[in-house]
Design an enzyme around this catalytic site. Structure first.
Site, PDB file in Angstrom:
ATOM      1  N   HIS A 182      -6.476   9.614  -0.319  1.00  0.00           N
ATOM      2  CA  HIS A 182      -7.146   9.582   0.979  1.00  0.00           C
ATOM      3  C   HIS A 182      -6.332  10.186   2.123  1.00  0.00           C
ATOM      4  O   HIS A 182      -6.757  10.099   3.286  1.00  0.00           O
ATOM      5  CB  HIS A 182      -7.563   8.148   1.325  1.00  0.00           C
ATOM      6  CG  HIS A 182      -6.436   7.171   1.369  1.00  0.00           C
ATOM      7  ND1 HIS A 182      -6.043   6.453   0.267  1.00  0.00           N
ATOM      8  CD2 HIS A 182      -5.616   6.801   2.362  1.00  0.00           C
ATOM      9  CE1 HIS A 182      -5.042   5.670   0.591  1.00  0.00           C
ATOM     10  NE2 HIS A 182      -4.754   5.862   1.859  1.00  0.00           N
ATOM     11  N   ASP A 216      -7.653   1.458   2.525  1.00  0.00           N
ATOM     12  CA  ASP A 216      -7.205   2.402   3.545  1.00  0.00           C
ATOM     13  C   ASP A 216      -8.123   3.598   3.775  1.00  0.00           C
ATOM     14  O   ASP A 216      -8.028   4.235   4.814  1.00  0.00           O
ATOM     15  CB  ASP A 216      -5.789   2.892   3.213  1.00  0.00           C
ATOM     16  CG  ASP A 216      -5.080   3.487   4.419  1.00  0.00           C
ATOM     17  OD1 ASP A 216      -5.413   3.096   5.558  1.00  0.00           O
ATOM     18  OD2 ASP A 216      -4.198   4.337   4.246  1.00  0.00           O
ATOM     19  N   ASP A 245       0.979   5.121  -0.250  1.00  0.00           N
ATOM     20  CA  ASP A 245       0.265   6.384  -0.187  1.00  0.00           C
ATOM     21  C   ASP A 245       0.863   7.402  -1.152  1.00  0.00           C
ATOM     22  O   ASP A 245       2.077   7.623  -1.159  1.00  0.00           O
ATOM     23  CB  ASP A 245       0.323   6.963   1.228  1.00  0.00           C
ATOM     24  CG  ASP A 245      -0.515   6.170   2.210  1.00  0.00           C
ATOM     25  OD1 ASP A 245      -1.713   6.026   1.968  1.00  0.00           O
ATOM     26  OD2 ASP A 245       0.043   5.695   3.224  1.00  0.00           O
ATOM     27  N   HIS A 282       0.854  -1.181   0.000  1.00  0.00           N
ATOM     28  CA  HIS A 282       0.000   0.000   0.000  1.00  0.00           C
ATOM     29  C   HIS A 282       0.888   1.228   0.000  1.00  0.00           C
ATOM     30  O   HIS A 282       1.586   1.495   0.980  1.00  0.00           O
ATOM     31  CB  HIS A 282      -0.926   0.015   1.216  1.00  0.00           C
ATOM     32  CG  HIS A 282      -1.725   1.276   1.315  1.00  0.00           C
ATOM     33  ND1 HIS A 282      -2.538   1.707   0.282  1.00  0.00           N
ATOM     34  CD2 HIS A 282      -1.828   2.216   2.285  1.00  0.00           C
ATOM     35  CE1 HIS A 282      -3.108   2.844   0.631  1.00  0.00           C
ATOM     36  NE2 HIS A 282      -2.692   3.190   1.843  1.00  0.00           N
TER      37      HIS A 282
END
Length: 1003
Positions: A407, A166, A44, A42
């Site tokens: 996000h 997430d 970001d 993951h």
């Protein structure tokens, strides 16, 4: 010749080694618990470090993360064993990495993709937020990522699965968007802890989300991951973790047997929460796999040793992907529950409701909304240009807006230095758009160039308009109908002006000059001598621009009347407004004033209050602090600011205005317009100014309240879903579980992108916003919208900083706008139209006053203008987007704002392209990258795989090619699936509540 050879080699490999997608999936074994091992990372797109820093692995003292090394490492490990799999999500990072690779590496990666060993999931430029992101920006974010993957990897690169592991809560509209892309499923990480516990106990972690219009076309399989997106405890085999399998019995710390027992226990626990004999283990975490060998070596060991005891424990482990897991669930043919609401608000424990981020960093949220609105207009202008290929500058703008849907961007939950980088990217994207608009709207043969823009109009500052006695303003209208806009320009003096429109030189354009409140003039960082705003009405045809020549006069402006609240030394009651709305002001004493909005018999009181944030060290649930993510007030009541202590009222020819001053950090301007031929101006305009927020007692969380005793809304209110559609909210209630009301305020807060409303049997009250904010109705007849928050404590969910925004040496000052609409029963459509008008703002450009060129343009322009037929689509029809897709091809998205089942809107696409010839149109998936019929035909059908415990409100499946005209059959379908016109008319019908996407091919 070289590329021809490579293409053949790739096709050969595909034939030899197998295919991508479902055809490449391993086959689960009956009689076993089939455990799908899904390696993933993951990454970001900004959070604790900027996007650049994350990609390059810079500033590892903040966080050890370098995305380029993750992809490098994973590719090498996949090549070692054809059984290994990996999924990748964030296209913004992969696009960067892909651009650095040579032809050999690109061929190698394409082979991995073609064999299904490397699979792209979701495919968005970033993993967008679902609370604070507007649906138009979500579509763009996903579309540009999917287009990149599809262009580079063909059909094998097109994702089929959403992967929202997430984001902090999940919206119904996002699921609908994925369904309209033709996706087969969606996997979520975070849902409310109580909801998750209930679903685990009832084996309802997987469901069919009935998310949108179109029956099966708006439904999507949705699964909730057992462990968000982390591996089972004790099984994180990364350089960032401490776990390892030690399988040599000669070693002192041998742990294989214990690890196998741990694993079997966890797998059994997880299987008890799901309805089939398949479970998916997410083997990865934030920025994992920088040394992929560690992960794969330990996972290989785990699968090897588990296989040795397979007949005993009946567990079958293999590398897999979310799409392969979904295929296995589908083939199990179990009955699944359905869902019709959303997953907001999200709570991770009884005192951690993630509802603060709905409002966090309101200035960033406002800039993101403006950048998105500008981008839509910019795409229109560029689509109408003569160039056959997309302008590279447009991709700068697209990527900047897409990155900011991440996000931890639009949510306001990144570190301050990362947020500063988001601002910079947005500014560069907006600048690129204005350059495109400049090039498109200027006549190359003219000496009169309009090439300036004013990015600080939000604080009534524009050096260009302030420093000239005469100038030109160009107004571009991005809506598909003639529209009148009130254009507000900062000027230094209150004098008379002459304003001429190139299309109507016989009459002066109506205008008004109003004073800028002192509270605006002293905004920290404002570098302006402007004390007034020149406001004029710009009437502009659809998708066109108008030039306005503005000349400053010498006489003082006398068109505005300042009203005195005193009459013969006594205070009195006064009102301003129009036939629809009246703003009433009454002095309660010598220093305080009451303000009410009246429409008919309904009166609304307006004011400000704040919640005192909870503070704590976050060591226990009860000690959770309010922070960037969490809204946790200290108490159950807000603190009223009180009535305004100063009032100024102005009546003018175009609108009336009230300036209200509450204290030294809160003020407000209220406006009612006299000639509201644009629906947006039917609503009362509420311009609020908040900050610097005082920070004693840990800060404040400021809300605007709208209250009326004339609407009995009881416990019910309505909020939008990503700016589209409405969801019914009931205070202190959840549809799928019993709510334990540990946080009575924040548990009732919901995200809104465009509007919130209350109603009874007679009247509605709607509040529309200019950015994403958090809101609620805490009692009958009341709406509150949180507009700003400043906090001194972190909430311990990772960002590591308090939400204490400062600018120019003091707390951040934010200026925004609400519009309040009082109307009759069930005016959903009216509020929707106003919200859309607030979004589709005109684009303003400025240039020198070129008198000769201006006069010449009048003589050359007037006669053709009279003959030209202007595009006039109804207010209920939204041109969601119009952009270049490929050479001679334009992508058009049209949306019917009427509620589902309402009026069908016909649109002649020829009218969008005057002077051009359409050769064909093709219906596309919502992302625009694929023929819709082809995708829908191949999509998983879950019709017989679900039930709803209480109701079934399915809408009949929508005809792929729309409804036929009552008078004639307009279309026939050729062998390529394209629509060609039979009657010489490219009219399409847009069903109520639908978005339709067309690829238009021009001659």
């Amino acid at each position: 010749m070289k590329y021809w050879f490579l293409s053949l080699s790739i096709l050969f490999i595909k034939e030899v080694w197998g295919e991508c997608g479902y055809a490449s999936c391993p086959t689960p074994e009956p009689g076993y618990l089939n455990i799908h091992i899904v390696p993933h990372t993951h990454d970001d797109v900004g959070w604790l470090k900027t996007v650049d820093q994350y990609y390059y692995g810079y500033k590892n003292n903040i966080q050890r993360a370098g995305v380029q090394y993750i992809i490098d490492s994973v590719i090498q490990e996949l090549l070692k064993d054809p059984a290994r799999r990996f999924i990748y999500v964030e296209s913004a990072f992969f696009w960067r990495w892909w651009g650095e690779q040579d032809l050999t590496m690109k061929e190698t990666v394409r082979e991995l993709v073609n064999e299904g060993r490397l699979e792209f999931i979701s495919g968005g430029w970033s993993m967008n937020d679902e609370a604070a992101a507007h649906y138009s920006a979500i579509i763009d974010n996903m579309a540009i990522g999917i287009k990149f993957l599809q262009e580079e990897f063909g059909e094998c690169g097109r994702p089929k699965i959403g992967w929202q592991i997430d984001p902090f809560g999940h919206s119904r509209e996002y699921a609908n968007i994925l369904a309209k892309f033709g996706f087969d499923g969606l996997f979520l990480g975070r849902i409310d802890y109580a909801d998750k516990d209930k679903r685990k106990s009832t084996k309802s972690m997987e469901m069919i989300w009935k998310a949108g219009e179109g029956g099966a076309d708006g439904e999507l399989f949705t699964g909730v991951n057992h462990n968000n997106y982390s591996p089972p405890p004790g099984f994180c085999f990364d350089t960032l973790c401490t776990d390892v399998i030690m399988d040599n019995k000669l070693l002192e710390d041998y742990n294989l047997d214990a690890k196998l027992e741990e694993f079997k226990a966890f797998a059994t626990l997880q299987s008890n929460a799901y309805a089939t004999n398949n479970i998916m283990l997410t083997m990865g975490e934030d920025f994992n796999y920088q040394d992929a060998n560690m992960w794969y070596k330990n996972l290989d060991k785990l699968m090897k040793y588990m296989a040795e005891g397979k007949e005993e424990h009946k567990m079958n482990l293999f590398y897999s992907t979310p799409s392969c897991y979904l295929k296995a669930v589908k083939e199990a043919n179990v009955e699944l529950p359905s869902k019709t609401d959303d997953f907001f608000p999200y709570a991770s424990d009884p005192h951690a409701y993630w509802t603060g981020y709905f409002t966090s960093r309101p200035a960033l949220k406002g800039m993101i909304r403006k950048a998105n609105s500008l981008l839509q207009a910019c795409k229109q202008v560029e689509a109408k240009s003569a160039a056959t290929e997309e302008d590279p500058r447009l991709m700068v703008a697209k990527r900047s807006v897409a990155v900011n849907q991440h996000h931890d961007a639009v949510t306001g939950t990144a570190k301050q230095h990362v947020t500063d980088d988001y601002y910079l990217g947005l500014h560069r994207g907006m600048e690129a758009c204005h350059q495109i608009v400049t090039d498109a709207l200027n006549d190359p043969s003219s000496a009169c160039v309009v090439n300036e823009w004013c990015p600080l109009l939000n604080i009534s500052q524009c050096a260009f308009t302030e420093s000239r006695d005469a100038f030109t303003t160009v107004v571009y209208n991005p809506t598909p109908r003639t529209e009148s806009f009130y254009v507000r320009l900062p000027v230094v003096d209150s004098v008379e002006y002459t304003i001429k429109d190139t299309a109507d030189t016989e009459n002066n354009v109506a205008y008004q000059v109003n004073p800028i409140p002192e509270t605006v003039q002293i905004i920290p960082g404002r570098d302006s001598k402007a004390r007034f705003e020149l406001v004029f009405v710009a009437k502009v045809p659809a998708l066109e621009s108008r030039n306005f020549l503005i000349v400053k006069g010498t006489k003082a402006y006398t068109g505005i009347k300042k009203m005195d609240m005193k009459n013969s030394g006594k205070f009195r009651k006064v009102s301003i407004g129009n036939k629809m709305n009246q703003i009433e002001v009454e002095a309660s004493d010598a220093e305080h004033y009451k303000i009410k909005l009246r429409s008919g018999e309904v009166k609304v009181e307006m004011g400000f209050s704040w919640y005192t944030p909870a503070v704590g060290d976050n060591s226990e649930w009860e000690k959770r602090a309010s922070g960037a993510y969490i809204f946790r007030p200290n108490g159950t009541n807000s603190v009223p600011i009180g009535d305004p202590t100063g009032i100024q009222l102005y009546k003018g020819p175009l609108y009336d205005e009230l300036h209200a001053f509450y204290n030294d950090w809160i003020s407000q301007i209220m406006r009612t317009y006299h000639t509201p031929d644009n629906p947006m101006y039917n609503a009362v305009e509420m311009e609020w100014l908040v900050g610097p927020i005082p920070i004693e007692n840990g800060g404040k969380e400021v809300v605007m309240e709208y209250s009326t005793a004339d609407i009995n809304s009881e416990d019910t209110f309505y909020t939008d879903s990503n700016g589209r559609g409405l969801i019914k909210r009931v205070r202190n209630f959840r549809e799928t579980w019993d709510l334990d009301l540990t946080e009575p305020i924040s548990a009732n807060y919901y995200p809104l992108n465009s509007r919130i409303g209350i109603r009874d049997t007679s009247n509605d009250l709607w509040v529309m916003t200019d950015r994403s904010e958090g809101a609620s109705s805490m009692k009958s007849g009341q709406v509150e919208v949180m507009v700003h928050r400043r906090l001194l404590f972190d909430d311990a969910f990772g960002v590591g900083e308090a939400l204490n925004e400062e600018a120019f040496g003091t707390g951040l000052v934010v200026r925004g706008t609400h519009r309040v609409l009082l109307c009759g029963k069930n005016c959903d459509l009216e509020s929707s139209v106003v919200a859309e008008q607030m979004f589709a703002q005109p684009v303003l450009q400025f240039g020198e006053a070129c008198f000769k060129d201006f006069i010449d343009s009048i003589h050359n322009y007037r006669e053709p203008e009279k003959e030209k037929k202007s595009l006039e689509l109804p207010q209920t029809l939204k041109l969601l987007s119009m952009e270049k897709y490929a050479k001679s091809q334009i992508l058009v998205r049209l949306e019917n704002l009427n509620p589902v089942g309402g009026e069908v809107v016909p649109v002649n696409l020829d009218e969008l392209f005057p002077g051009q010839t359409i050769t064909s149109i093709t219906k596309r998936t919502l992302d625009g990258n694929k023929d819709r019929e082809e995708v829908y035909r191949a999509r998983m059908n879950w019709t017989n795989n679900y039930y709803h415990p209480t109701h079934d409100n399915r809408i009949p499946r929508y005809d792929v090619y729309g409804k036929k005209s009552e008078n004639s059959q307009l279309y026939i379908k050729n062998v390529n699936g394209k629509l060609i016109h039979r009657s010489g008319d490219f009219t399409v019908n847009i069903d109520a509540g639908f978005i339709e996407t067309y690829l238009v091919t021009l001659q």
